[in-house]
Design an enzyme around this catalytic site. Structure first.
Site: not given
Ligand code: SDX
Length: 371
Positions: A223, A258-260, A262, A271, A313, A338, A357
């Protein structure tokens, strides 16, 4: 017939509630904050205006904006008691742990923390918005052995954030790229950290508890922690000519790049073009064409191996690096942005609450008894 109910691992693709805060549309590769395309907000609005949009549902008029700007500028100073707590933490503490602790302390110190109402929670949200930059800036400076830089109320949010971090006035194009990153990171529907905040809120726990939980969720490299991990990847690879061997080894070892990728966007993160344009402006400003070559080479080579595209990211990490932020400070910057989306969702959840729940399907031992 198999009467086992279907399991939706990770709640992938499972709608669990309505929200009016933002719309993420993978079909059109678009993102709306309260109906406004995020690209327009990133081009035309301050982060202060976007915060008010997310909280109130509409862009502020001049009077509303002036009132919030005055509030934010008068609540920037690092609380002396909070500073003592931060100083008690080792400089080796991860900045996300420092920020998470700071929010907990702010909650413990806020006599109204237990008051759950739209008005009280908006006040808390504004206080967090104003206070987090000083925490993040001071923590980076203390790790570097540098002293506290007091805020300046003649600077806007982004200018002041950079001032408190680096002790000098950033160039306008750097301030603008930082502002763009704050706008783009602000909100993204039911991502893991926002959903965490909603789960905590659904028990009628207070806003600080919900934000503390959200920070914990955002820290993970799947994340928010990805922006830090992107920079670690760039550092590990070094130069563009070493991308292919590095990438082939990483993929052979089943590593996530990382950064790839979604969970929602499957044809690219809406974005990214706006953030990449800001990165390119920073690369020109700092004369770091080598970084753009590395950035583009990794994106191209990975794209040729797996049709997985960059997420926000990927351009955000190198942008913050060029600005001078330490890599572990990147995800706290994500928190500072955020916190607006989280608190908008906290207020929305509280306004039409139902305890969150879900069910589980038991696959353990059949019933048995102690001998
Ligand atoms: C954010 O939800 C949000 O909106 C989050 C966010 C926000 O604004 O709040 O957008 C911010 O968190 C962006 C994501 C940042 N994380 C990363 O960059 C970490 C790397 N990305 C991956 O871990 C992954 O792409 C996820 C976790 C982001 C999404 O994963 P999914 O949708 O659960 O997909 P998956 O992990 O099941 O992958 C499907 C396939 C797998 O291959 P197979 O095992 O089926 O062969 O794609 C592969 C994965 O291995 N894959 C990747 C990959 N992402 C997916 N392989 C290598 N590198 C990757 N980055």
């Amino acid at each position: 017939m198999n009467d086992q109910p279907e399991i939706h691992k990770g709640l992938a693709g499972v709608p669990v509630d309505y929200t009016a805060v933002s719309k993420v549309n993978p079909e059109t590769n678009s993102l709306l904050y309260r109906g406004y395309p995020v690209q327009e907000l990133a081009e035309k609005c301050s982060f202060e205006e976007v915060a008010l949009l997310l909280w109130n549902g509409d862009l502020p008029n001049a009077t509303e904006l002036a009132s919030f700007v005055a509030f934010e500028r008068s609540h920037r100073r690092l609380d002396p008691g909070l500073r003592l707590v931060i100083d008690a933490l080792p400089v080796s503490a991860h900045p996300m742990d420092v920020v998470r602790t700071a929010v907990s302390i702010m909650g413990a110190n806020d006599l109204a923390s237990g008051t759950v109402s739209p008005e009280a929670d908006l006040e808390k949200a504004k206080r967090l918005f104003a206070a987090l930059p000083a925490v993040i800036a001071y923590d980076q400076r203390r790790r570097r052995g540098e002293g506290l830089v007091e805020p300046r109320d003649d600077l806007d949010y982004s200018q002041n954030f950079l001032w408190m971090t680096f002790g000098d006035e950033a160039a306008p194009e750097v301030v603008d790229a930082f502002r763009v990153s704050m706008v783009l990171y602000a909100e993204h529907s039911f991502n893991a950290s926002t959903f965490t905040a909603r789960v905590i809120t659904s028990t009628l726990a207070d806003l600080y508890s919900a934000v503390t939980g959200a920070i914990g969720a955002l820290k993970g490299p799947l994340h928010g922690g990805a922006n830090e991990a992107v920079m670690q990847t760039f550092t590990e690879i070094g130069t563009a000519d070493r991308v292919v061997p590095w990438l082939d080894d990483a993929l052979a070892n089943k590593k996530k790049i990382m950064g790839f990728g979604h969970r929602v966007y499957k044809n690219g993160d809406s974005r990214v073009p706006t953030m990449r344009a800001a990165l390119e402006r920073m690369i020109a400003h700092y004369g770091r064409e080598d970084m753009l070559e590395l950035y583009d080479t990794l994106e191209r080579e990975f794209g040729e191996r797996k049709s997985i595209k960059p997420n926000l990211d990927y351009p955000a990490g190198p942008t913050y690096h060029l600005m001078g932020f330490d890599t572990p400070t990147f995800t706290p910057l994500f928190v500072a942005s955020r916190v607006t989306g989280w608190t908008a969702h906290i207020r929305e959840q509280a306004a039409a609450n139902s305890l969150i729940r879900p069910l589980s399907v038991y696959n353990g031992h059949d019933e048995r008894h102690v001998p």
